[in-house]
Scaffold this active site. Structure first.
Site, PDB file in Angstrom:
ATOM      1  N   HIS A 150      29.925  46.048  23.979  1.00 18.44           N
ATOM      2  CA  HIS A 150      31.227  46.712  23.829  1.00 18.44           C
ATOM      3  C   HIS A 150      31.303  47.359  22.452  1.00 18.44           C
ATOM      4  O   HIS A 150      30.939  46.748  21.449  1.00 18.44           O
ATOM      5  CB  HIS A 150      32.362  45.697  23.990  1.00 18.44           C
ATOM      6  N   SER A 151      31.760  48.606  22.408  1.00 20.27           N
ATOM      7  CA  SER A 151      31.972  49.326  21.153  1.00 20.27           C
ATOM      8  C   SER A 151      30.673  49.348  20.335  1.00 20.27           C
ATOM      9  O   SER A 151      29.634  49.752  20.844  1.00 20.27           O
ATOM     10  CB  SER A 151      33.133  48.686  20.388  1.00 20.27           C
ATOM     11  N   MET A 152      30.720  48.887  19.087  1.00 26.15           N
ATOM     12  CA  MET A 152      29.527  48.938  18.230  1.00 26.15           C
ATOM     13  C   MET A 152      28.427  47.997  18.714  1.00 26.15           C
ATOM     14  O   MET A 152      27.272  48.133  18.313  1.00 26.15           O
ATOM     15  CB  MET A 152      29.912  48.604  16.791  1.00 26.15           C
ATOM     16  N   GLN A 177      30.064  49.800  26.718  1.00 25.68           N
ATOM     17  CA  GLN A 177      31.464  50.045  27.034  1.00 25.68           C
ATOM     18  C   GLN A 177      32.156  50.625  25.802  1.00 25.68           C
ATOM     19  O   GLN A 177      32.252  49.960  24.772  1.00 25.68           O
ATOM     20  CB  GLN A 177      32.149  48.737  27.451  1.00 25.68           C
ATOM     21  N   THR A 179      31.251  52.737  23.595  1.00 22.57           N
ATOM     22  CA  THR A 179      30.392  52.744  22.406  1.00 22.57           C
ATOM     23  C   THR A 179      30.274  54.156  21.841  1.00 22.57           C
ATOM     24  O   THR A 179      29.901  55.079  22.571  1.00 22.57           O
ATOM     25  CB  THR A 179      28.986  52.218  22.753  1.00 22.57           C
TER      26      THR A 179
END
Length: 905
Positions: A150-152, A177, A179
């Protein structure tokens, strides 16, 4: 524009995921060496109820999946995936199941501080080794791990492949997700930008080596204002056949935009992800399949085009049409049929021979959303019945209220009939429809309105035939700065129950479609704006596809939405706001120095901002350089000077640059700079007035710029910067400067009020309430007092501007300070520190500047240079700082360094 991005988006259409049993997180013991090297990080195994109890001895038999949280993310965010996967495993009696692991990154702010990204990447590598060792003695031991980031966390997963000792075969599936793959949202330090450059360059240059890794990137759409979806698309030229990027609004069965956090718990998306995981299992190895083609086929099935059928790796192309069903031949070009409590099954056969000359396409729809086959192609030429037919249901596409099939007749020359199967439907109520048509009769082109029409003009078209589908092509809609509101007004015959209409905005060059379901008759509004501009080698047109109700008339009106255009500017360029604000303040600072040199008086910040901060002073030069960089000879000269690429040129190459956008951003920066100046001036007066009503201060003595005490202060703060965190030292000197500034202003306002009172009592000319450095006890000092007050006021005005500049330096360095404070229990020294050297220099500069006055600068030989330097520095800041915010403090520091030299030379 900010309001459009932050608040004016679609409502949350995601359902929440719930755990049926209490979630538990079992901490996995790491090797001592790993635990000692990464004391802040941990690895957990997710479980619930009985499943969690069974796994406490770590005798695992499932398929390992590793979840990586993002910026300030928690390892507990794995629970949505883990819980739904557990329920799905129960449905198949644990024939297959997944073990979900999660990494605790101590909720680090890696989107704002890039110094720990490499450390996180190496820790994840160690975790993968530990996870695979847990399965070592199992019958179907996995050789790789699937990763959900997720993200980073998704970027950290991609960075694994850049490690020298990492084996690519340890990962076979990566799902990210929200990212930001292309670039950081806020490039606040060089470690962050260098990390991005290394990861993206590796994935482009080593694309051939990554073909065994299947990657899916899911973006959140317009609800996610933290990471715009354009950043979440994997870089172009990477893994064309083994990577997929989609926006959640286009994902079948979800069709919903998600915000940055809800993407990890959105039930519709989690269900699609878990279904894909189970379809990826190889029955022979009991692990995720090693076949890259099958992996891409599964992901396309669940995330791009869902045919409303269960996934099959090798579906049967032909099927036997058996059963005691009635055969009915339909010869008309248009057919609808309603099913309600039909006890007998039927086959409706549409002979194609009579339609091929008149029509080019056939379109069929079915509102029964089951997973059974329902449309076939028959090859019998002599009979209206056929026992064996091609299953065309795999050509279908699932929509929120129906499943549809569109077939081009020329692509199926061997078919003699289209057959629709209607099984017995006790208790079921649904409708079917088919029609033959010419493509030209259902395709209409609608030119979009001009950007500068500001919504005053509109494009309109009326669709008054009785078809089931229309295709409205939006001409000249291909840039990210375009934004429109499309109003679709439907008129239908009254007193008749109708199915809802579905409006689909289809963007052919990326998977970012959005779907709107509307009752008829009604007036529906559809927002049309892009996440990614049209590639230069693509000539396709965006389409508004209307899946209509029969016998309805549709009016389509398109208008430019100025509010959403401004929203697009904010969405794509909000990260550059600090550069434009500081550039305005720096131009004002240079103007004040210039006025001080020419008139001996320092002008007011607000007046100087209006006079000096002009976009035509900085923008033309940057535009000329960007234009010249299109020529090879200029680019060679530029590179020979080792100059970095101009950020505007990079943004243009990414199709993220708008016409006049820099002017709009500059004016926005002017406004923010103006109000920050007003804030400082107002705060100064309020604080001084309040202080004077409470305490009567004593005299303030003026001393030298450098004293032994100040030298000790400089050395102490330099030591703090070197041994702990540079941003901490910067904050201390800023607070010291702020206190000194407000404290000094109290004396100035006290003396100005006192001198005004004594001047009026002695019937001399009135002196404006200006500031003074020394107190004035007698009215006979009034003439010299006027000059002293003016000098003091000049110094105050200059300090307001310097404080304004320095405030933005502190704000840009704040993320590394927060990161350091959060991890203080693990390490006293921030390493690496993005602002350590700059902090030491700033401490020395500001220790001198806070005790300086304009009287020392006026007579300096360097003042002319110091007054002219801010202009080229502002140009350089806009040229090289938009995508590299960490460069901004360097330009400001250089300008302040010249100011310090003016105090001595």
């Amino acid at each position: 524009g900010v309001r459009d991005v932050m608040f004016l988006y679609e409502e949350n259409r995601c359902s929440m995921t719930y755990m049926y049993e209490y979630p538990e997180y079992l901490k996995i013991k790491l090797p001592k060496k790993t635990a000692r090297r990464y004391p802040a990080y941990e690895l957990y195994l997710y479980g619930e109820g009985t499943y969690a109890e069974e796994n406490k001895n770590l005798l695992l038999t499932g398929i390992p999946v590793l979840f990586l949280p993002g910026n300030a993310g928690s390892y507990k965010q794995v629970r949505s995936l883990g819980s739904i996967a557990l329920r799905k495993a129960e449905d198949v009696d644990f024939k297959y199941h997944f073990n979900f692991f999660s990494v605790n990154f101590n909720e680090e702010l890696v989107a704002l501080y890039g110094g720990s990204l490499q450390r996180q990447t190496k820790f994840v590598h160690e975790c993968i080794k530990v996870i695979l060792k847990l399965y070592r003695d199992q019958e179907f031991a996995p050789s790789s791990v699937a990763i959900v980031g997720h993200s980073m966390g998704g970027l950290v997963a991609r960075a694994l492949l850049t490690l020298k000792n990492f084996k690519p075969e340890l990962i076979n599936l990566l799902i990210t997700q929200a990212t930001p793959h292309i670039a950081p949202v806020m490039p606040l330090d060089r470690y962050l930008t260098d990390f991005y450059t290394a990861v993206n360059n590796h994935w482009i240059l080593k694309a051939q080596d990554l073909r065994n890794l299947t990657t899916l990137s899911v973006a959140g759409g317009f609800r996610d204002y933290q990471v715009r979806s354009g950043l979440a698309f994997l870089p172009r030229l990477t893994q064309h056949d083994s990577a997929l990027s989609v926006v959640s609004s286009a994902v079948p069965k979800a069709w919903a935009s998600t915000d940055h956090l809800s993407i990890v718990w959105c039930k519709e998306l989690i269900l699609a992800t878990v279904r894909a995981f189970f379809d990826l299992i190889d029955e022979n190895t009991k692990q995720i399949t090693e076949d890259p083609k099958k992996r891409m086929s599964v992901l396309n099935h669940h995330f791009v085009r869902h045919p409303a059928k269960m996934f099959e790796e090798n579906p049967e192309l032909f099927t036997n049409l058996t059963g005691a069903f009635m055969w009915i031949t339909v010869k008309g070009s248009k057919w609808t049929y309603s099913v309600y409590n039909d006890s007998d099954g039927k086959y409706f056969a549409f002979p194609l021979a009579s339609h091929r000359k008149s029509y080019s396409h056939v379109y069929c729809e079915n509102s029964m959303l089951d997973t059974n086959s329902w449309i076939y192609g028959c090859m019998n030429t002599n009979s209206s019945m056929c026992l064996e037919a091609a299953d065309l249901s795999w050509r279908a596409e699932l929509l929120p209220t129906t499943k549809v099939v569109m077939l081009k007749l020329l692509d199926y020359p061997s078919l003699s009939h289209i057959v629709i199967q209607v099984p017995p439907g006790v208790g079921n109520k649904y409708t079917l429809g088919c029609e033959f048509f010419k493509e030209d009769s259902r395709t209409v082109q609608l030119p979009v309105t001009h950007l500068f029409s500001f919504g005053l003009s509109s494009s309109k078209i009326i669709l008054n035939s009785s078809g089931l589908i229309y295709n409205v092509q939006l001409q000249h809609f291909n840039q990210i700065y375009q934004a429109f509101k499309i109003y679709i007004d439907s008129y239908c015959q009254p007193l008749k129950e109708r199915k809802p209409s579905v409006y689909r905005l289809h963007i052919p060059w990326s998977y970012e479609d959005s779907i709107t379901v509307a009752k008829v008759p009604s007036l529906a509004e559809v927002s049309a704006k892009l996440h990614i501009a049209q590639p230069h080698n693509d000539s396709s047109l965006p389409e508004l596809i209307i899946y209509s109700s029969p016998d309805c008339q549709y009016e389509v009106i398109l208008k430019t939405s100025l509010l959403q255009v401004l929203g697009q500017i904010v969405r794509f360029h909000a990260g550059a706001f600090p550069v434009y604000i500081v550039s305005n303040i720096l131009l004002t600072y240079g103007g004040q120095l210039n006025t001080l040199r020419s008139t001996g008086q320092c002008s007011d910040f607000s007046l100087e901002l209006v006079r000096t901060a002009k976009p035509y002073k900085v923008e033309p030069l940057i535009s000329i350089v960007v234009f010249l960089q299109g020529f090879n000879w200029f680019r060679e000269i530029w590179e020979s000077l080792s100059l970095p690429e101009v950020d505007a040129a990079v943004l243009s190459s990414q199709d993220a640059w708008f016409p006049l956008v820099s002017l709009i951003l500059f004016l926005f920066g002017t406004g923010i700079a103006y109000w920050s100046g007003v804030f400082f001036s107002t705060s100064l007066r309020l604080f001084s007035s309040l202080w004077l009503t409470l305490i009567r201060p004593t005299e303030l003595q003026k001393d030298k710029l450098i004293t032994p005490r100040r030298l000790c202060g400089m050395m102490s703060l330099a030591l703090i910067s070197w041994t702990t965190c540079g941003a901490f030292a910067v904050l201390i000197i800023y607070l010291q400067y702020l206190f000194k500034f407000f404290f000094t202003s109290v004396f100035h306002f006290q003396d100005s009020g006192h001198s005004k009172e004594t001047s009026q009592n002695s019937s001399t000319h009135t002196v404006k309430p200006q500031s003074s450095v020394d107190s004035i006890p007698e009215a006979t000092q009034s003439p010299s007092n006027s000059k002293t007050l003016a000098e003091a006021m000049n110094s105050l005005k200059m300090h307001i501007t310097i404080l304004n500049l320095f405030t933005w330096i502190v704000l840009l360095n704040l993320p590394s300070l927060i990161y350091w404070l959060k991890n203080l229990r693990y390490n006293v020294r921030l390493d690496p520190d993005p602002c350590r050297s700059t902090a030491i220099l700033l401490v020395c500069i500001l220790e001198i500047l806070m005790n300086s006055s304009t009287s020392e600068v006026k007579s300096s030989k360097l003042l002319k240079i110091a007054a002219k330097v801010p202009l080229p520095l502002s140009v350089a800041m806009l040229a090289f700082g938009r995508m590299h915010l960490y460069r901004v403090p360097h330009f400001v520091t250089f300008s302040l360094l010249l100011h310090v030299l003016c105090c001595f030379v």
